[in-house]
Design an enzyme around this catalytic site. Structure first.
Site, PDB file in Angstrom:
ATOM      1  N   ARG A  18       0.818  -1.220   0.000  1.00 32.68           N
ATOM      2  CA  ARG A  18       0.000   0.000   0.000  1.00 32.68           C
ATOM      3  C   ARG A  18       0.852   1.271   0.000  1.00 32.68           C
ATOM      4  NH1 ARG A  18      -3.773  -2.333   4.814  1.00 32.68           N
ATOM      5  NH2 ARG A  18      -1.859  -3.547   5.109  1.00 32.68           N
ATOM      6  N   ASP A 109       5.714  -1.543  11.601  1.00 34.24           N
ATOM      7  CA  ASP A 109       5.003  -0.389  11.032  1.00 34.24           C
ATOM      8  C   ASP A 109       4.151   0.350  12.065  1.00 34.24           C
ATOM      9  OD1 ASP A 109       2.975  -2.267  11.333  1.00 34.24           O
ATOM     10  OD2 ASP A 109       2.120  -1.976   9.333  1.00 34.24           O
ATOM     11  N   ALA A 386      34.523  40.997   0.026  1.00 30.40           N
ATOM     12  CA  ALA A 386      33.295  40.624  -0.686  1.00 30.40           C
ATOM     13  C   ALA A 386      33.634  40.010  -2.045  1.00 30.40           C
ATOM     14  CB  ALA A 386      32.421  41.855  -0.880  1.00 30.40           C
ATOM     15  N   ALA A 429      42.091  44.980  -3.850  1.00 26.60           N
ATOM     16  CA  ALA A 429      40.838  44.637  -4.528  1.00 26.60           C
ATOM     17  C   ALA A 429      41.149  44.090  -5.920  1.00 26.60           C
ATOM     18  CB  ALA A 429      39.948  45.870  -4.631  1.00 26.60           C
TER      19      ALA A 429
HETATM   20  C1  UD1 Z   1      -2.481  -6.302  11.178  1.00 25.71           C
HETATM   21  C2  UD1 Z   1      -3.477  -7.178  11.935  1.00 25.71           C
HETATM   22  C3  UD1 Z   1      -4.739  -6.358  12.218  1.00 25.71           C
HETATM   23  C4  UD1 Z   1      -4.374  -5.126  13.010  1.00 25.71           C
HETATM   24  C5  UD1 Z   1      -3.273  -4.320  12.322  1.00 25.71           C
HETATM   25  C6  UD1 Z   1      -2.762  -3.249  13.252  1.00 25.71           C
HETATM   26  C7  UD1 Z   1      -3.141  -9.478  11.152  1.00 25.71           C
HETATM   27  C8  UD1 Z   1      -3.660 -10.562  10.295  1.00 25.71           C
HETATM   28  N1  UD1 Z   1      -3.811  -8.338  11.124  1.00 25.71           N
HETATM   29  O1  UD1 Z   1      -3.092  -5.959   9.934  1.00 25.71           O
HETATM   30  O2  UD1 Z   1      -5.666  -7.124  12.946  1.00 25.71           O
HETATM   31  O3  UD1 Z   1      -5.516  -4.306  13.204  1.00 25.71           O
HETATM   32  O4  UD1 Z   1      -2.155  -5.163  11.977  1.00 25.71           O
HETATM   33  O5  UD1 Z   1      -1.815  -2.420  12.663  1.00 25.71           O
HETATM   34  O6  UD1 Z   1      -2.167  -9.676  11.848  1.00 25.71           O
HETATM   35  N2  UD1 Z   1       4.199  -8.989   8.248  1.00 25.71           N
HETATM   36  C9  UD1 Z   1       5.132 -10.003   8.225  1.00 25.71           C
HETATM   37  N3  UD1 Z   1       4.905 -11.098   7.461  1.00 25.71           N
HETATM   38  C10 UD1 Z   1       3.771 -11.222   6.718  1.00 25.71           C
HETATM   39  C11 UD1 Z   1       2.802 -10.191   6.745  1.00 25.71           C
HETATM   40  C12 UD1 Z   1       3.052  -9.083   7.531  1.00 25.71           C
HETATM   41  O7  UD1 Z   1       6.170  -9.898   8.885  1.00 25.71           O
HETATM   42  O8  UD1 Z   1       3.637 -12.248   6.042  1.00 25.71           O
HETATM   43  C13 UD1 Z   1       4.489  -7.791   9.052  1.00 25.71           C
HETATM   44  C14 UD1 Z   1       4.467  -6.524   8.240  1.00 25.71           C
HETATM   45  O9  UD1 Z   1       5.767  -6.231   7.731  1.00 25.71           O
HETATM   46  C15 UD1 Z   1       4.010  -5.486   9.255  1.00 25.71           C
HETATM   47  C16 UD1 Z   1       3.152  -6.297  10.224  1.00 25.71           C
HETATM   48  O10 UD1 Z   1       3.477  -7.646  10.021  1.00 25.71           O
HETATM   49  O11 UD1 Z   1       5.101  -4.926   9.968  1.00 25.71           O
HETATM   50  C17 UD1 Z   1       1.659  -6.089   9.973  1.00 25.71           C
HETATM   51  O12 UD1 Z   1       1.369  -6.445   8.636  1.00 25.71           O
HETATM   52  P1  UD1 Z   1       0.296  -5.658   7.781  1.00 25.71           P
HETATM   53  O13 UD1 Z   1       0.205  -6.328   6.462  1.00 25.71           O
HETATM   54  O14 UD1 Z   1       0.542  -4.220   7.824  1.00 25.71           O
HETATM   55  O15 UD1 Z   1      -1.012  -6.038   8.625  1.00 25.71           O
HETATM   56  P2  UD1 Z   1      -2.356  -5.216   8.704  1.00 25.71           P
HETATM   57  O16 UD1 Z   1      -3.163  -5.458   7.493  1.00 25.71           O
HETATM   58  O17 UD1 Z   1      -2.065  -3.819   9.076  1.00 25.71           O
HETATM   59 CA    CA Z   2      -0.196  -2.572   9.300  1.00 30.48          CA
END
Ligand code: UD1
Ligand code: CA
Length: 474
Positions: A18, A109, A386, A429
């Site tokens: 995103r 994040d 200058a 100068a």
């Molecule tokens: C996630 C939560 C959601 C919560 C939100 C809060 C899940 C399924 N959902 O959603 O309930 O409200 O965070 O911010 O957990 N990541 C990995 N490996 C992966 C996928 C993601 O390490 O396979 C890491 C990402 O890099 C990120 C974190 O997990 O740092 C969250 O992933 P993201 O895809 O942002 O989850 P959300 O959709 O925000």
């Molecule tokens: Ca997230």
């Protein structure tokens, strides 16, 4: 928490689609640190037994960063199975097989989450004998977040992701913050049992909570009142919003610490900046990296400074400054460009439309107007006229110039490096200095001025200038 064993797993393996960026999401910058840096600083400050970032997308870049700045962290690699649940499983593999303490899970994040909030969560989790504790918050607009589903008695039952939620579940405004404490053993067992039957075909960490509850464990959602603490960044709109909020908080903290900031909304501070009491920051100022400002100095309006140190009672106005030092009582600008390696001594001056680079300018020395000073050393209490250019580059190599102390150089000089001008010397100068000027000498290379009579009348006949000259003769 000191006597309780705990590990922190920091999720950072996702692609962050995103953000629509070549840079992985967790490496986007916020107040001078990548998002992941904020998460790892907090994770490290908790003082747990293990900090385990989980990586996959753009692995090399992220691992280089972690190894440089958080060398005690143990990196875990996520495999091809997607989802936050799988990421945690991969992180758990880095823990000793008999680890039976608490596993805290945070996200790369979620940058504003602080140590106190996590500590309070872990204490409540351990004291209450919970299998899982989840932080939650109430958002006016919960779009995108997982929703906290509670049963008829208000007990926390499950987390449903936005994209998997029904309309009635989407109406729930309590969201999952993505910050958890788990009992390690229960977490391992329940992760092994959950599937990938959801809209993204991922292994969701959030499914562990419902699984634990079904297996008779106590689970709880703790609501955080300060929603910013758990704000997750998924796109650049959220990055902008969190940036502005973090900046407001940083400015307020410095104001409480004795710094006057006239306009926090146009003042941008990195978390790594340090300001003394009685510093004044005027509007339009951006202080980055390891910049520090000493007591009584005034910065701005419109100064951008990176990795630079300013002493006490100095003044900078409209200047762009990188990797430079500015001494006590010195003044810079307006319209000055200080490039790396500028070192301005106490009470020195770099004035208007002046560019400097690799230049040590001694105490009380001044470069007041319209000059370029590159690869130079100037002694104390000298004045550069200058419009002076230090011609440091012959097209192939750079050369240094050395100007002594108490030197007075004339306006519109060119110093063709390498040259040396001795203590107390002067230049006239318009001098192009190609040969050294010894102490106390006057350097000059002007040919005497010649005025040629009637040159304009003879060479520009019929022009207004020639007519005017003719008229004034008669
Ligand atoms: C996630 C939560 C959601 C919560 C939100 C809060 C899940 C399924 N959902 O959603 O309930 O409200 O965070 O911010 O957990 N990541 C990995 N490996 C992966 C996928 C993601 O390490 O396979 C890491 C990402 O890099 C990120 C974190 O997990 O740092 C969250 O992933 P993201 O895809 O942002 O989850 P959300 O959709 O925000
Ligand atoms: Ca997230």
């Amino acid at each position: 928490m000191a006597d309780h064993k705990f590990a922190v797993i920091v999720l950072a393996a996702g692609a962050g689609t995103r953000m629509r960026s070549k840079t992985p999401k967790v490496m986007h910058e916020l107040a001078g640190l990548p998002l992941l840096g904020h998460a790892l600083s907090t994770a490290t400050a908790l003082g747990g037994d293990h900090v385990i970032p989980v990586v996959r997308h753009e692995r090399e870049l992220i691992v280089d960063y972690i190894s440089a700045f958080y060398p005690t962290a143990v990196i875990a690699d996520q495999d091809d199975i997607p989802g936050t649940g799988r990421a945690v499983e991969c992180g758990l593999e880095k823990l000793p097989a008999d680890f039976d303490g608490t596993v805290v899970v945070t996200s790369g994040d979620v940058p504003l989450l602080d140590v106190a909030t996590i500590q309070a969560m872990v204490e409540s989790h351990v004291d209450g004998g919970f299998g899982a504790t989840v932080l939650s918050a109430r958002f006016d607009d919960p779009t995108g977040y997982g929703r906290i589903v509670r049963d008829a008695d208000g007990h926390f039952a499950a987390i449903i992701e936005h994209r998997d939620a029904s309309d009635s579940e989407r109406a729930i405004t309590e969201v999952n913050a993505g910050v958890y404490a788990f009992d390690a053993k229960a977490l391992r067992e329940n992760l092994a049992s959950i599937g990938m039957e959801n809209s993204q075909h991922e292994k969701y960490l959030t499914d562990v909570v419902a699984a634990e509850r079904a297996n008779g464990k106590k689970v709880q959602a703790l609501t955080v009142l300060d929603n910013w603490l758990i704000a997750g960044i998924n796109d650049r709109v959220q990055l902008g919003e969190v940036s502005a909020e973090l900046n407001r908080r940083l400015c307020a903290a410095w104001q409480r610490a004795g710094v006057t900031i006239i306009d926090p909304s146009s003042t941008w501070l990195d978390v790594t900046v340090s300001l003394a009491e009685d510093v004044t920051i005027l509007p339009g100022t951006i202080l980055k990296g390891f910049t520090s400002v000493g007591r009584g100095s005034t910065i701005g309006p419109e100064v951008q400074m990176t990795d630079s140190q300013v002493g006490e009672n100095a003044t900078l106005v409209k200047a762009h400054v990188t990797t430079s030092k500015i001494g006590d009582g010195a003044s810079v600008g307006p319209f000055a460009y200080l490039r790396p390696g500028t070192d301005l001594g106490a009470d020195g001056k770099i004035g208007t439309f002046v560019e400097t680079k690799n230049a040590k300018i001694g105490a009380g020395s001044k470069v007041p107007h319209l000059s370029y000073v590159g690869d130079a050393e100037i002694g104390v209490e000298s004045n550069i006229g200058a419009g002076t250019i230090f011609a440091n580059y012959d097209g192939v190599n750079k050369h240094r110039s050395t100007i002594g102390s108490h030197v007075r150089t004339g306006s519109h000089n060119t110093f063709v490096a390498p040259i040396t001008i001795g203590d107390g010397a002067y230049t006239a100068a318009g001098t192009t200095v190609r040969k050294n000027v010894a102490a106390g000498e006057l350097g000059m290379n002007l040919t005497p001025q010649r005025n040629i009579a009637d040159w304009v009348i003879n060479n520009r006949p019929g022009t207004k200038a020639a007519d005017a000259a003719e008229k004034s003769k008669n």
